[in-house]
Design an enzyme around this catalytic site. Structure first.
Site, PDB file in Angstrom:
ATOM      1  CG  ASP A   1       6.203   3.037  12.117  1.00 23.84           C
ATOM      2  OD1 ASP A   1       5.844   4.050  12.902  1.00 23.84           O
ATOM      3  OD2 ASP A   1       5.774   2.228  12.142  1.00 23.84           O
TER       4      ASP A   1
ATOM      5  NE  ARG B   1      -2.516   2.136  11.918  1.00 22.20           N
ATOM      6  CZ  ARG B   1      -1.197   1.748  12.794  1.00 22.20           C
ATOM      7  NH1 ARG B   1      -0.114   1.949  12.343  1.00 22.20           N
ATOM      8  NH2 ARG B   1      -1.655   1.392  13.958  1.00 22.20           N
TER       9      ARG B   1
ATOM     10  NE  ARG C   1      -1.934   6.960  13.354  1.00 20.55           N
ATOM     11  CZ  ARG C   1      -0.782   6.191  13.377  1.00 20.55           C
ATOM     12  NH1 ARG C   1       0.390   6.332  12.825  1.00 20.55           N
ATOM     13  NH2 ARG C   1      -0.619   5.309  14.591  1.00 20.55           N
TER      14      ARG C   1
ATOM     15  CG  ASP D   1       2.635   3.973  11.186  1.00 21.31           C
ATOM     16  OD1 ASP D   1       2.673   4.549  12.168  1.00 21.31           O
ATOM     17  OD2 ASP D   1       2.769   2.560  10.962  1.00 21.31           O
TER      18      ASP D   1
HETATM   19  C1  X6L Z   1       2.365 -11.097  17.718  1.00 26.62           C
HETATM   20  C2  X6L Z   1       2.048  -9.935  18.567  1.00 26.62           C
HETATM   21  C3  X6L Z   1       2.889 -10.835  16.513  1.00 26.62           C
HETATM   22  C4  X6L Z   1       1.984  -8.795  18.035  1.00 26.62           C
HETATM   23  C5  X6L Z   1       2.670  -9.810  16.132  1.00 26.62           C
HETATM   24  C6  X6L Z   1       2.997  -6.977  14.616  1.00 26.62           C
HETATM   25  C7  X6L Z   1       1.370  -6.234  16.589  1.00 26.62           C
HETATM   26  C8  X6L Z   1       2.912  -5.630  14.066  1.00 26.62           C
HETATM   27  C9  X6L Z   1       1.186  -5.049  15.858  1.00 26.62           C
HETATM   28  C10 X6L Z   1       2.198  -8.458  16.757  1.00 26.62           C
HETATM   29  C11 X6L Z   1       2.181  -7.299  16.087  1.00 26.62           C
HETATM   30  C12 X6L Z   1       2.228  -5.015  14.804  1.00 26.62           C
HETATM   31  C13 X6L Z   1       0.680  -2.217   9.936  1.00 26.62           C
HETATM   32  C14 X6L Z   1       0.067  -3.529  10.111  1.00 26.62           C
HETATM   33  C15 X6L Z   1      -0.068  -2.488  11.935  1.00 26.62           C
HETATM   34  C16 X6L Z   1       1.142  -1.898   8.633  1.00 26.62           C
HETATM   35  C17 X6L Z   1       0.456  -4.222   7.987  1.00 26.62           C
HETATM   36  C18 X6L Z   1       1.979  -3.660  13.877  1.00 26.62           C
HETATM   37  C19 X6L Z   1       1.177  -2.144  14.567  1.00 26.62           C
HETATM   38  N1  X6L Z   1       0.724  -1.631  10.956  1.00 26.62           N
HETATM   39  N2  X6L Z   1      -0.185  -4.429   9.317  1.00 26.62           N
HETATM   40  N3  X6L Z   1      -0.348  -3.606  11.355  1.00 26.62           N
HETATM   41  N4  X6L Z   1       1.147  -2.988   7.651  1.00 26.62           N
HETATM   42  N5  X6L Z   1       0.032  -4.990   6.774  1.00 26.62           N
HETATM   43  O1  X6L Z   1       1.692  -0.875   8.339  1.00 26.62           O
HETATM   44  O2  X6L Z   1       2.790  -3.103  13.243  1.00 26.62           O
HETATM   45  S1  X6L Z   1      -0.229  -2.145  13.640  1.00 26.62           S
HETATM   46 MG    MG Z   2       3.804   1.310  12.361  1.00 24.29          MG
HETATM   47 MG    MG Z   3       3.929   4.368  14.018  1.00 27.08          MG
END
Ligand code: X6L
Ligand code: MG
Ligand code: MG
Length: 164
Positions: free
Chosen positions: A97, A92, A83, A95
């Site tokens: 969590d 990435r 990572r 991840d």
């Molecule tokens: C408004 C603003 C609504 C921000 C949502 C949601 C931002 C989730 C970041 C958000 C917002 C994240 C994964 C991902 C990420 C994953 C999928 C995050 C952090 N990790 N999409 N995006 N799977 N499908 O594991 O979760 S980056």
């Molecule tokens: Mg995450």
């Molecule tokens: Mg994380």
């Protein structure tokens, strides 16, 4: 021993191999017993710059590790999967969590529990439902989350009971 749930995600390289790597690494760790793994879901990326689709899964554990030790383990497994911490929410290889640690609630910004945004994320809730359906309110729906045909395996361990 404490119950915990971890979310796994990958959208770089061999995504499935990275998820299985995480399960194997967890199962190989002292004081960690992997009790269940979800199905694998292909999910549309949420947040961050445009990026490729993820594979996501959830793992259920029993562990004698403290929350801090479990977090250190998660970060080490991510590093072992090469990572690279670039900009926030960027693609990435892996991840890991911590979603839930027993019923612990913590406002510590280093490790906030339960995971503060887990209940809004279909890519977390769909696999979590596989391993802990009682945690989800009935009738919830989400978009951009597709069950895949592939499964993760829990490696055989001397001290592990059969998974449910
Ligand atoms: C408004 C603003 C609504 C921000 C949502 C949601 C931002 C989730 C970041 C958000 C917002 C994240 C994964 C991902 C990420 C994953 C999928 C995050 C952090 N990790 N999409 N995006 N799977 N499908 O594991 O979760 S980056
Ligand atoms: Mg995450
Ligand atoms: Mg994380």
């Amino acid at each position: 021993m404490t119950g915990a749930y971890l979310a796994l995600g990958s959208n770089l390289g061999d995504r499935l191999a990275h998820l299985q790597f995480a399960v194997d690494a967890l199962a190989a760790t002292d004081h960690v017993r992997v009790t269940a793994v979800s199905r694998v879901y292909e999910t549309a990326p949420v947040g961050g710059p445009p990026q490729d689709a993820y594979l996501n899964a959830v793992v259920a554990l029993e562990t004698g590790l403290t929350p801090d030790a479990l977090l250190a383990l998660a970060l080490r497994i991510e590093a072992d999967a090469h990572r690279v911490r670039a900009e926030r929410w960027s693609p990435r290889t892996l991840d890991v969590d911590i979603l839930l640690y027993d019923d612990l609630q913590s406002a510590d910004p280093v490790l906030t529990l339960p995971h503060p945004r887990m209940w809004e994320r279909g890519f977390v809730l769909a696999p979590l439902r596989d391993v802990a359906p009682e945690l989800l309110e009935a009738g919830r729906t989400w978009e951009g989350v597709h069950e895949t045909a592939v499964t993760l395996t829990i490696p055989w361990r001397n001290d592990s009971a059969p998974s449910p």
